[in-house]
Enzyme design. Structure first.
Site, PDB file in Angstrom:
ATOM      1  CG  ASP A 285      -2.768  -8.427   0.824  1.00 45.39           C
ATOM      2  OD1 ASP A 285      -2.054  -8.719   1.805  1.00 45.39           O
ATOM      3  OD2 ASP A 285      -3.808  -7.742   0.918  1.00 45.39           O
TER       4      ASP A 285
ATOM      5  CG  ASP B 108      -4.952 -10.235   3.376  1.00 43.33           C
ATOM      6  OD1 ASP B 108      -4.666 -10.755   2.275  1.00 43.33           O
ATOM      7  OD2 ASP B 108      -4.657  -9.057   3.665  1.00 43.33           O
TER       8      ASP B 108
ATOM      9  CG  HIS C 139      -6.643  -5.484   1.819  1.00 42.85           C
ATOM     10  ND1 HIS C 139      -6.055  -6.329   2.735  1.00 42.85           N
ATOM     11  CD2 HIS C 139      -7.879  -5.197   2.276  1.00 42.85           C
ATOM     12  CE1 HIS C 139      -6.915  -6.538   3.737  1.00 42.85           C
ATOM     13  NE2 HIS C 139      -8.023  -5.863   3.475  1.00 42.85           N
TER      14      HIS C 139
ATOM     15  CG  HIS D 187      -1.969  -1.034   1.215  1.00 48.57           C
ATOM     16  ND1 HIS D 187      -2.843  -1.219   0.168  1.00 48.57           N
ATOM     17  CD2 HIS D 187      -2.272  -2.003   2.127  1.00 48.57           C
ATOM     18  CE1 HIS D 187      -3.645  -2.236   0.428  1.00 48.57           C
ATOM     19  NE2 HIS D 187      -3.321  -2.736   1.613  1.00 48.57           N
TER      20      HIS D 187
END
Ligand SMILES: [Zn+2]
Length: 323
Positions: A171, A260, A173, A134
């Protein structure tokens, strides 16, 4: 060469107890315990004896600035030194040690890349924190201080004169930071599978985001509706990710390996199972064998359920070790 030496040459592992010193506070899900759980699981499974340990080194400021602005690097130094609780956003919690740990996390991936390129290991897993995908050029975001995988891609291009690097980010996200670093670059193919941006953080990664300028087509976003699971991921790999990756003919494969997207993870509503992570890795190892002598480095991003980390990272390292 003895049997043990032959096995040890298969896979490398980057880990350092100093990664535990990045203290995010007692209620933060990106906690030192994540790595403690992973290391004890690898130990119990006998895997620490079957991989070659790669000593991480701190990245240099110049290496960080392959991706980040020098003002961002200096700002992190300052806020850590001043004892601030976070940088940029409250979920990027820091402590005075975080600056050094972040350098060591980024440098760990570079050490793994060197080990693969020098033929000391065939491939590697980096159990590092803080995570990276991120982090933007000028900004920390989403538990991520520096963008470890993006720095590694630029480093491989510069230090080892590689042209084409593939980054697969599974991931749950979207890796907004990684996408933004490379969105206008045709030489880094960024493929992300993540929960649909309308439902999950950070709200980027719509399928229509496919790169800019010369980089159009070198960003592949595959967003998954809540409730998606193994069959949707298999279809995405077969129909979108693999055709793009094979056309690209990467010279190195980096994985932003979050755990995740597992059905047990508390931060998303994607329903992958333990074995989903095994086949995704196997497919990418096969791709790396076909395109680039097996060169592959997998890097821990998210993953917040201790049981999932215990089981899935052990299986991940076992596969990398060829067992
Ligand atoms: Zn994540």
């Amino acid at each position: 060469m003895t049997y043990n030496q032959a096995v040890a040459a298969q896979a490398g592992l980057v880990y350092d107890p100093r990664y535990l010193a990045h203290d995010t506070g007692c209620d933060h899900c990106e906690s030192p315990e994540r790595l403690e759980v992973i290391l004890s699981a690898l130990d119990r499974a006998g895997l620490l004896a079957r991989v070659q340990r790669i000593q991480p080194r701190p990245a240099t400021p110049e290496e960080l600035c392959l991706v980040h602005s020098s003002s961002h690097v200096e700002r992190l130094a300052r806020v850590c030194r001043d004892g601030q609780a976070y940088i940029d956003v409250p979920d990027c919690a820091i402590c005075p040690a975080s600056f050094d740990v972040a350098f060591l996390a980024a440098g760990g991936i570079l050490a793994a890349g060197d080990a693969v390129m020098e033929g000391r290991v065939a491939r590697a897993f980096c159990a590092v924190r803080p995570p990276g995908h991120h982090a933007e050029r000028d900004r920390s975001l989403g538990f991520c201080l520096f963008n470890n995988v993006a720095i590694a891609a630029r480093y491989l291009q510069q230090r080892w004169r590689l042209k084409r690097v593939l980054i697969v980010d599974w991931d749950v996200h979207h890796g907004n930071g990684t996408q933004h670093v490379f969105e206008d670059d045709p030489d880094v193919l960024y493929c992300s599978l993540h929960e649909h941006p309308a439902w999950n953080y950070p709200g980027t990664g719509w399928d229509s985001e496919d790169g800019t300028g010369a980089g159009v087509g070198a960003t592949v976003n595959i967003s998954m509706l809540p409730g998606s699971g193994d069959s949707q991921y298999r279809q995405a790999f077969e129909q979108r990710l693999l055709p793009a990756a094979e056309r690209f003919e990467p010279q190195f494969v980096l994985i932003s390996a979050g755990f995740d997207a597992h059905q047990a993870d508390p931060l998303a509503r994607i329903e992958l199972k333990d074995e989903s992570f095994d086949w995704m890795l196997t497919v990418l190892m096969r791709l790396a064998e076909k395109c680039c002598h097996g060169r592959l480095v997998s890097v821990l991003e998210g993953g917040y359920d201790p049981g999932v980390l215990r089981r899935c990272v052990s299986a991940h390292v076992r596969l990398l070790a060829g067992q």
